[in-house]
Design an enzyme around this catalytic site. Structure first.
Site, PDB file in Angstrom:
ATOM      1  N   MET A 127       0.655  -1.250   0.084  1.00 20.96           N
ATOM      2  CA  MET A 127       0.098  -0.102   0.021  1.00 20.96           C
ATOM      3  C   MET A 127       0.872   1.471  -0.109  1.00 20.96           C
ATOM      4  SD  MET A 127      -3.083  -0.811  -0.399  1.00 20.96           S
ATOM      5  CE  MET A 127      -4.009  -2.359  -0.536  1.00 20.96           C
ATOM      6  N   HIS A 154      -4.881  -1.776   7.101  1.00 21.28           N
ATOM      7  CA  HIS A 154      -3.455  -1.872   7.216  1.00 21.28           C
ATOM      8  C   HIS A 154      -2.674  -0.948   7.808  1.00 21.28           C
ATOM      9  CE1 HIS A 154      -4.427   0.203   3.613  1.00 21.28           C
ATOM     10  NE2 HIS A 154      -3.327   0.780   3.708  1.00 21.28           N
ATOM     11  N   TYR A 157       3.443   0.879  11.196  1.00 26.90           N
ATOM     12  CA  TYR A 157       3.803   1.326  12.654  1.00 26.90           C
ATOM     13  C   TYR A 157       5.218   2.024  12.478  1.00 26.90           C
ATOM     14  CZ  TYR A 157       0.202  -1.181  15.227  1.00 26.90           C
ATOM     15  OH  TYR A 157      -1.239  -1.725  15.332  1.00 26.90           O
ATOM     16  N   SER A 204      -7.160   4.868  15.718  1.00 24.08           N
ATOM     17  CA  SER A 204      -6.694   4.668  17.112  1.00 24.08           C
ATOM     18  C   SER A 204      -7.120   5.737  18.068  1.00 24.08           C
ATOM     19  CB  SER A 204      -5.221   4.479  16.979  1.00 24.08           C
ATOM     20  OG  SER A 204      -4.636   4.854  18.130  1.00 24.08           O
ATOM     21  N   TYR A 217       2.861   8.502  13.299  1.00 17.31           N
ATOM     22  CA  TYR A 217       1.583   7.467  13.316  1.00 17.31           C
ATOM     23  C   TYR A 217       0.345   8.213  13.900  1.00 17.31           C
ATOM     24  CZ  TYR A 217      -1.471   3.643  15.334  1.00 17.31           C
ATOM     25  OH  TYR A 217      -2.511   2.806  15.395  1.00 17.31           O
ATOM     26  N   LYS A 221      -3.236   9.026  11.811  1.00 16.01           N
ATOM     27  CA  LYS A 221      -4.406   8.603  12.049  1.00 16.01           C
ATOM     28  C   LYS A 221      -5.371   9.797  12.317  1.00 16.01           C
ATOM     29  CE  LYS A 221      -3.929   4.128  12.657  1.00 16.01           C
ATOM     30  NZ  LYS A 221      -4.491   3.014  11.635  1.00 16.01           N
ATOM     31  N   ILE A 252      -4.391  -2.897  21.611  1.00 18.35           N
ATOM     32  CA  ILE A 252      -5.114  -4.249  21.332  1.00 18.35           C
ATOM     33  C   ILE A 252      -3.614  -5.116  21.442  1.00 18.35           C
ATOM     34  CG2 ILE A 252      -6.160  -5.663  19.812  1.00 18.35           C
ATOM     35  CD1 ILE A 252      -7.681  -3.206  20.640  1.00 18.35           C
ATOM     36  N   THR A 254      -2.034  -7.370  19.562  1.00 21.82           N
ATOM     37  CA  THR A 254      -1.634  -8.042  18.620  1.00 21.82           C
ATOM     38  C   THR A 254      -0.095  -7.997  18.867  1.00 21.82           C
ATOM     39  OG1 THR A 254      -1.169  -6.132  17.488  1.00 21.82           O
ATOM     40  CG2 THR A 254      -3.442  -7.164  16.790  1.00 21.82           C
ATOM     41  N   GLU A 255       0.421  -8.982  18.070  1.00 16.78           N
ATOM     42  CA  GLU A 255       1.938  -9.362  18.245  1.00 16.78           C
ATOM     43  C   GLU A 255       2.845  -8.218  17.961  1.00 16.78           C
ATOM     44  OE1 GLU A 255       4.913 -12.399  16.270  1.00 16.78           O
ATOM     45  OE2 GLU A 255       3.040 -13.126  16.421  1.00 16.78           O
TER      46      GLU A 255
HETATM   47  N1  LIG Z   1      -2.779  -3.077  17.810  1.00 16.20           N
HETATM   48  C1  LIG Z   1      -3.173  -2.112  18.583  1.00 16.20           C
HETATM   49  O1  LIG Z   1      -2.857  -1.867  19.701  1.00 16.20           O
HETATM   50  C2  LIG Z   1      -3.632  -0.919  17.750  1.00 16.20           C
HETATM   51  C3  LIG Z   1      -4.203   0.053  18.704  1.00 16.20           C
HETATM   52  C4  LIG Z   1      -4.936   1.121  17.957  1.00 16.20           C
HETATM   53  C5  LIG Z   1      -5.120   0.958  16.445  1.00 16.20           C
HETATM   54  N2  LIG Z   1      -4.694   0.080  15.890  1.00 16.20           N
HETATM   55  C6  LIG Z   1      -5.071  -0.100  14.497  1.00 16.20           C
HETATM   56  O2  LIG Z   1      -5.483  -1.560  14.059  1.00 16.20           O
HETATM   57  C7  LIG Z   1      -5.066  -1.861  12.860  1.00 16.20           C
HETATM   58  C8  LIG Z   1      -4.213  -3.242  12.641  1.00 16.20           C
HETATM   59  O3  LIG Z   1      -3.235  -3.255  13.591  1.00 16.20           O
HETATM   60  P1  LIG Z   1      -2.641  -4.502  14.082  1.00 16.20           P
HETATM   61  O4  LIG Z   1      -1.982  -4.280  15.484  1.00 16.20           O
HETATM   62  O5  LIG Z   1      -3.465  -5.612  13.989  1.00 16.20           O
HETATM   63  O6  LIG Z   1      -1.339  -4.689  12.894  1.00 16.20           O
HETATM   64  P2  LIG Z   1      -0.474  -5.613  12.439  1.00 16.20           P
HETATM   65  O7  LIG Z   1      -0.803  -7.004  13.358  1.00 16.20           O
HETATM   66  O8  LIG Z   1       0.992  -5.388  12.594  1.00 16.20           O
HETATM   67  O9  LIG Z   1      -0.945  -6.013  11.100  1.00 16.20           O
HETATM   68  C9  LIG Z   1      -0.654  -5.004  10.037  1.00 16.20           C
HETATM   69  C10 LIG Z   1      -1.110  -5.420   8.753  1.00 16.20           C
HETATM   70  O10 LIG Z   1      -0.934  -4.559   7.694  1.00 16.20           O
HETATM   71  C11 LIG Z   1      -0.066  -5.266   6.686  1.00 16.20           C
HETATM   72  N3  LIG Z   1       0.786  -4.143   6.131  1.00 16.20           N
HETATM   73  C12 LIG Z   1       1.699  -3.306   6.817  1.00 16.20           C
HETATM   74  N4  LIG Z   1       2.481  -2.516   5.989  1.00 16.20           N
HETATM   75  C13 LIG Z   1       1.894  -2.599   4.690  1.00 16.20           C
HETATM   76  C14 LIG Z   1       2.092  -2.079   3.409  1.00 16.20           C
HETATM   77  N5  LIG Z   1       2.903  -1.372   3.167  1.00 16.20           N
HETATM   78  N6  LIG Z   1       1.403  -2.566   2.546  1.00 16.20           N
HETATM   79  C15 LIG Z   1       0.303  -3.451   2.738  1.00 16.20           C
HETATM   80  N7  LIG Z   1      -0.072  -4.093   3.991  1.00 16.20           N
HETATM   81  C16 LIG Z   1       0.743  -3.637   4.789  1.00 16.20           C
HETATM   82  C17 LIG Z   1       0.619  -6.329   7.431  1.00 16.20           C
HETATM   83  O11 LIG Z   1       0.742  -7.298   6.569  1.00 16.20           O
HETATM   84  P3  LIG Z   1       2.335  -7.419   5.701  1.00 16.20           P
HETATM   85  O12 LIG Z   1       3.298  -7.232   6.575  1.00 16.20           O
HETATM   86  O13 LIG Z   1       2.168  -8.700   5.199  1.00 16.20           O
HETATM   87  O14 LIG Z   1       2.317  -6.365   4.723  1.00 16.20           O
HETATM   88  C18 LIG Z   1      -0.512  -6.745   8.247  1.00 16.20           C
HETATM   89  O15 LIG Z   1      -1.348  -7.540   7.561  1.00 16.20           O
HETATM   90  C19 LIG Z   1      -4.154  -0.595  12.224  1.00 16.20           C
HETATM   91  O16 LIG Z   1      -4.767   0.311  11.462  1.00 16.20           O
HETATM   92  C20 LIG Z   1      -3.509   0.058  13.640  1.00 16.20           C
HETATM   93  O17 LIG Z   1      -3.384   1.249  13.373  1.00 16.20           O
HETATM   94  C21 LIG Z   1      -3.899  -1.172  16.472  1.00 16.20           C
END
Ligand SMILES: NC(=O)c1ccc[n+]([C@@H]2O[C@H](COP(=O)([O-])OP(=O)(O)OC[C@H]3O[C@@H](n4cnc5c(N)ncnc54)[C@H](OP(=O)(O)O)[C@@H]3O)[C@@H](O)[C@H]2O)c1
Ligand SMILES: *[C@@H]1O[C@H](CO)[C@@H](O)[C@H](O)[C@H]1NC(C)=O
Ligand SMILES: *[C@@H]1O[C@H](CO)[C@@H](O)[C@H](O)[C@H]1NC(C)=O
Length: 330
Positions: A127, A154, A157, A204, A217, A221, A252, A254-255
Site C-alpha cells: 500500500m 493495514h 507502525y 486509534s 503514526y 490517524k 490491542i 496483536t504481536e
Molecule cells: N494493535 C493495537 O494496539 C492498535 C491500537 C490502535 C489501533 N490499531 C490499528 O489497528 C489496525 C491493525 O493493527 P494490528 O496491530 O493488527 O497490526 P499488525 O498485526 O501489525 O498487522 C498489520 C497489517 O498491515 C499489513 N501491512 C503493513 N504494511 C503494509 C504495507 N506497506 N502494504 C500493505 N499492507 C501492509 C501487514 O501485512 P504485511 O506485513 O504482510 O504487509 C499486516 O497484515 C491498524 O490500523 C492499527 O493502526 C491497532
C-alpha cells in the site's frame, strides 16, 4: 452513532454508575450547597442520560447481516485484520484480503474457506504503491462481482521514539496509513454506491488525542478523522448512501503492538478477536464511530461535545443549494 464497546453493557453500566457516585466529590470538591445540588439533580440526570446512551440501542447486530456480502479487508495477514477475515468467513461473507506477504495471505485464505466463507481470495502487494491500491480494488471487485464493505486496516507502525527529524518516517506513515486509505476508498466508491455499502476505517485513540513517541503514526490517524469525517458530511448532503465508520481502538494485543510498545508503554491490551468483531459489527450497523478499548471510559471521554456543537454550527453556514447546482457530487 458511536457506541460503548468492550464487555457486556450491563457490567459497563454498573461500573459507570459506581464512578458517577464518587466522581463529583473527587473531581469538583465543591462546597456543601453545590454538592447537595449535584446529588439531587445532576446525578439522576446523568444516570438517565447514560442509561439512554446504552439502551437507546440502535439496530441489533446479527451475523446473518454479513452472509453473502462482498468484503475487502486490508492488512489481513496478521493481527486484527486476520481476525476480521476469520469472523467474516464464519458469517458466510465473500472476502478478498490483502497485505504484502503472499505466504501469510495464502494461509489466511485457506483458513477462511474452512471456516465457511462464501469465497476467499487474496491479492498481495504494498500500500506504499498507490497504483497497486487502485488496481487491487478493481480486481477484488471483479473477483466478487461488486463490493458491500471496505475495511481499511493495514498500517505502517513508526517505531516508538522521539521525533528526531526523520521526516521520511512521517511521509511513509502518511502514505501507507492515510493516503492509501483515500485512494482505496475513491476506487471503491462507485461499487459502494451501487450496493449502499460501508467503509470501516481502522483508527486509534492516537488519532483522537496526541501520543508522544509516535508522532508520525498519530498524525496519520488524525488525518483519517479529518478526511473521512469530512466526506461523511458531504455524503449526507449529496445523499450518497455509503456509511463511514471510524474505529477508535485502544491498545490491542496483536504481536506487532505488543512488541512495539514493550518497555516503553504500559497499558492493558484488549483482545484482538473481540476487537475485530466489534469493528465488523459497528461497520455493518453503519455507526459513525466505533470505540473499542480496555479503558471503559475512553469512549465517553473522547466524545468531545464541543466538536459536535461546532460541527453543527459550521455545517449550517454552507450554502449547500448553490454548491450542489454548481458541482458534481462524488
Ligand atoms: N494493535 C493495537 O494496539 C492498535 C491500537 C490502535 C489501533 N490499531 C490499528 O489497528 C489496525 C491493525 O493493527 P494490528 O496491530 O493488527 O497490526 P499488525 O498485526 O501489525 O498487522 C498489520 C497489517 O498491515 C499489513 N501491512 C503493513 N504494511 C503494509 C504495507 N506497506 N502494504 C500493505 N499492507 C501492509 C501487514 O501485512 P504485511 O506485513 O504482510 O504487509 C499486516 O497484515 C491498524 O490500523 C492499527 O493502526 C491497532
Ligand atoms: C439502496 O438504497 C436505496 C434507497 O433506500 C434503495 O432504493 C436501493 O434499492 C438500495 N440498493 C441496494 C442495492 O440495496
Ligand atoms: C442506505 O442503505 C442502507 C443499507 O442498504 C438502507 O438500510 C437505508 O435505508 C438506506 N438509506 C437511504 C436514505 O437510502
Amino acid at each position: 452513532m458511536s457506541q460503548f464497546r468492550g464487555c457486556c453493557p450491563s457490567r459497563r453500566l454498573q461500573k459507570a454508575l459506581q464512578f458517577l457516585s464518587v466522581c463529583p466529590t473527587g473531581l469538583l470538591g465543591p462546597g456543601p450547597f453545590l454538592m447537595a445540588f449535584l446529588k439531587k439533580y445532576l446525578l439522576p440526570i446523568l444516570m438517565v442520560l447514560l442509561a439512554y446512551y446504552y439502551y437507546s440501542a440502535h439496530e441489533e447486530f446479527r451475523p446473518e447481516m454479513l452472509r453473502g456480502k462482498k468484503v475487502i479487508v486490508t492488512g489481513a495477514s496478521k493481527g486484527i485484520g486476520r481476525e476480521m477475515a476469520y469472523h467474516l468467513a464464519k458469517m458466510g461473507a465473500h472476502v478478498v484480503v490483502t497485505s504484502r506477504s503472499k505466504e501469510a495471505l495464502q494461509k489466511v485464505v485457506s483458513r477462511c474457506s474452512e471456516l465457511g466463507a462464501a469465497s476467499a481470495h487474496y491479492i498481495a502487494g504494498t500500500m506504499e504503491d498507490m497504483n497497486f491500491a487502485e488496481q487491487f480494488v478493481a480486481e477484488a471487485g471483479k473477483l466478487m462481482g461488486g463490493l458491500d464493505m471496505l475495511i481499511l486496516n493495514h498500517v505502517f507502525y513508526s517505531p516508538m521514539t522521539f521525533f528526531n527529524r526523520d521526516t521520511d518516517m512521517v511521509r511513509r506513515s502518511m502514505e501507507v496509513n492515510f493516503h492509501s486509505f483515500v485512494v482505496l476508498s475513491a476506487a471503491a466508491l462507485p461499487m459502494l454506491k451501487q450496493s449502499n455499502g460501508s467503509i470501516g476505517v481502522v483508527s486509534s485513540v492516537a488519532g483522537k488525542i496526541p501520543h508522544p513517541l509516535i508522532a508520525p503514526y498519530s498524525a496519520s490517524k488524525f488525518a483519517l478523522d479529518g478526511f473521512f469525517s469530512s466526506i461523511r458530511k458531504e455524503f449526507a448532503v449529496t445523499r450518497v448512501n455509503v456509511s463511514i465508520s471510524l474505529c477508535i481502538l485502544g491498545l490491542i494485543d496483536t504481536e506487532t503492538a505488543m512488541k512495539g510498545t514493550s518497555g516503553v508503554y504500559e497499558g492493558y491490551a484488549a483482545p484482538k478477536e473481540e476487537c475485530a468483531l466489534e469493528i465488523i459489527k459497528g461497520t455493518a450497523l453503519r455507526q459513525e464511530e466505533v470505540h473499542y478499548s480496555y479503558m471503559p471510559w475512553s469512549s465517553i471521554l473522547l466524545q468531545n461535545p464541543g466538536r459536535k456543537v461546532m460541527e453543527f454550527l459550521s455545517t449550517r453556514m454552507f450554502r449547500w443549494d448553490k454548491l450542489k447546482s454548481n458541482q458534481k457530487s462524488p
